[in-house]
Design an enzyme around this catalytic site. Structure first.
Site, short mmCIF file in Angstrom:
data_model
loop_
_atom_site.label_atom_id
_atom_site.label_comp_id
_atom_site.label_asym_id
_atom_site.label_seq_id
_atom_site.Cartn_x
_atom_site.Cartn_y
_atom_site.Cartn_z
N ASP A 27 46.85 31.74 51.31
CA ASP A 27 47.74 30.95 50.46
C ASP A 27 47.13 29.58 50.17
O ASP A 27 46.38 29.02 50.97
CB ASP A 27 49.08 30.78 51.17
CG ASP A 27 50.19 30.34 50.23
OD1 ASP A 27 50.01 30.48 48.99
OD2 ASP A 27 51.23 29.86 50.71
N ARG A 40 44.85 26.81 38.05
CA ARG A 40 45.07 27.55 39.29
C ARG A 40 44.03 28.65 39.51
O ARG A 40 43.62 28.91 40.64
CB ARG A 40 46.48 28.16 39.27
CG ARG A 40 47.60 27.12 39.39
CD ARG A 40 48.97 27.79 39.26
NE ARG A 40 49.18 28.81 40.27
CZ ARG A 40 49.64 28.58 41.50
NH1 ARG A 40 49.95 27.33 41.86
NH2 ARG A 40 49.81 29.56 42.35
N HIS A 44 41.53 30.30 42.77
CA HIS A 44 41.34 31.69 43.21
C HIS A 44 39.84 32.04 43.24
O HIS A 44 39.39 32.77 44.13
CB HIS A 44 42.09 32.65 42.28
CG HIS A 44 43.58 32.48 42.34
ND1 HIS A 44 44.30 32.63 43.50
CD2 HIS A 44 44.49 32.17 41.37
CE1 HIS A 44 45.59 32.41 43.25
NE2 HIS A 44 45.71 32.14 41.98
N SER A 73 52.97 42.68 45.62
CA SER A 73 53.72 43.35 44.57
C SER A 73 54.64 42.38 43.83
O SER A 73 55.08 42.67 42.71
CB SER A 73 54.54 44.51 45.17
OG SER A 73 55.24 44.09 46.32
N ARG A 78 54.12 36.04 38.37
CA ARG A 78 53.48 34.74 38.11
C ARG A 78 53.14 34.59 36.63
O ARG A 78 53.20 35.57 35.87
CB ARG A 78 52.21 34.60 38.96
CG ARG A 78 52.52 34.46 40.44
CD ARG A 78 51.32 34.04 41.24
NE ARG A 78 51.69 33.73 42.62
CZ ARG A 78 50.87 33.17 43.50
NH1 ARG A 78 49.63 32.85 43.15
NH2 ARG A 78 51.28 32.91 44.73
N LEU A 138 32.62 46.23 60.43
CA LEU A 138 33.94 45.69 60.09
C LEU A 138 34.62 46.54 59.01
O LEU A 138 33.97 46.96 58.04
CB LEU A 138 33.78 44.26 59.59
CG LEU A 138 35.02 43.58 59.01
CD1 LEU A 138 36.00 43.22 60.13
CD2 LEU A 138 34.63 42.33 58.22
N ARG A 195 48.32 32.50 58.36
CA ARG A 195 48.71 32.10 57.01
C ARG A 195 48.21 30.69 56.76
O ARG A 195 48.49 29.76 57.53
CB ARG A 195 50.22 32.14 56.80
CG ARG A 195 50.59 31.70 55.37
CD ARG A 195 52.02 31.93 55.01
NE ARG A 195 52.22 31.62 53.59
CZ ARG A 195 53.08 32.24 52.80
NH1 ARG A 195 53.84 33.21 53.29
NH2 ARG A 195 53.20 31.90 51.54
N ILE A 202 56.03 35.17 56.47
CA ILE A 202 55.02 36.23 56.33
C ILE A 202 55.10 36.94 54.99
O ILE A 202 54.25 37.79 54.69
CB ILE A 202 55.08 37.24 57.49
CG1 ILE A 202 56.42 37.96 57.55
CG2 ILE A 202 54.80 36.54 58.82
CD1 ILE A 202 56.44 39.05 58.62
#
Length: 253
Positions: A27, A40, A44, A73, A78, A138, A195, A202
């Site tokens: 976040d 924005r 990202h 979901s 947005r 991993l 977070r 959550i």
């Protein structure tokens, strides 16, 4: 003076307490960008750099599964330009990063309702899964168009169909059986959920899996979540007595 490797320090002090499965709600990308006067979507894009670092760090300290909440979901609600930018970024990452993951023995799993994505993205996901499916290092789970409630509903539907077709009796359904039909049944239980961004919830992430996970919240925005911050989360995890319903005395015995 040689640069101190944070991962090496973690292994030196906490090698017996490394979480096997870590989930991260990444976040704060948008707010990080806005603070810098940027759109924005720029946040990202910078968040992808933080993903690379988190994957590298996880591999070095021996985390078995890393699950990243990339797109919920609910994120379709947005602004259209942000969603469009996220889809372009998702496509770009699937195109550019998968070979590097494969080279480093990372198994990639995109988890969520893939029907919500374009065919081009779905095709890239299938190719990524096929390329990395036999890797043994991993496991990197990217939760995309995912929700914890969705995961529970999907498992419930499968079990309901099995009862309807007489493959199962109602009394056959246990927590263990239910878990076997959820999205992460083939992996270690979730040990630690992180977070970033300062929020303390959550947000419909790994609801079933988080039952006994340790929760760790940091005010850092995701692009600023470096190795040192990851190490602090593991330090916090290592200092927690995990009782799973027992008393402290029983755990010590």
């Amino acid at each position: 003076m040689a640069k101190v490797d944070v991962a090496d320090q973690v292994l030196e002090f906490y090698s017996e307490s490394i979480p096997q499965h870590v989930g991260i709600i990444m976040d704060g990308n948008g707010r990080w960008a806005q603070q810098k006067g940027m759109p924005r979507v720029y946040g990202h894009k910078k968040g992808v750099d933080a993903v690379r670092e988190a994957v590298k760090f996880s591999r070095k300290v021996g985390i078995k599964s890393l699950t990243l909440f990339a797109f919920s979901s609910e994120n379709w609600k947005r602004p259209e330009d942000e969603v469009s930018g996220l889809m372009e970024l998702f496509m770009l990452v699937l195109t550019r990063e998968v070979k590097t993951l494969h080279k480093n023995n990372v198994k990639l799993k995109i988890v969520g309702d893939l029907d919500g994505f374009s065919k081009s993205i779905q095709d890239k996901v299938v190719s990524a899964h096929e390329l990395t499916k036999d890797n043994t290092g991993l496991t990197l789970n990217v939760a995309a168009n995912y929700g914890g409630r969705w995961d529970i509903v999907q498992a419930s539907k499968i079990l309901a169909e099995k009862v309807k077709s007489n493959e199962l009796n109602l009394d056959d359904i246990t927590e263990e059986l239910f878990d076997s039909f959820t999205s992460f049944s083939d992996q270690a239980p979730l040990d630690l959920m992180i977070r970033t961004g300062g929020e303390m919830r959550i947000s419909n992430f790994l609801l079933w899996q988080a039952a006994y996970a340790e929760l760790y919240f940091t005010p850092l925005y995701w692009p600023d979540f470096k190795d040192s911050a990851f190490a602090q989360a593991i330090e916090s995890f290592a200092g927690t007595e995990r009782r799973f319903g027992l008393t402290g005395e029983q755990v010590k015995d």
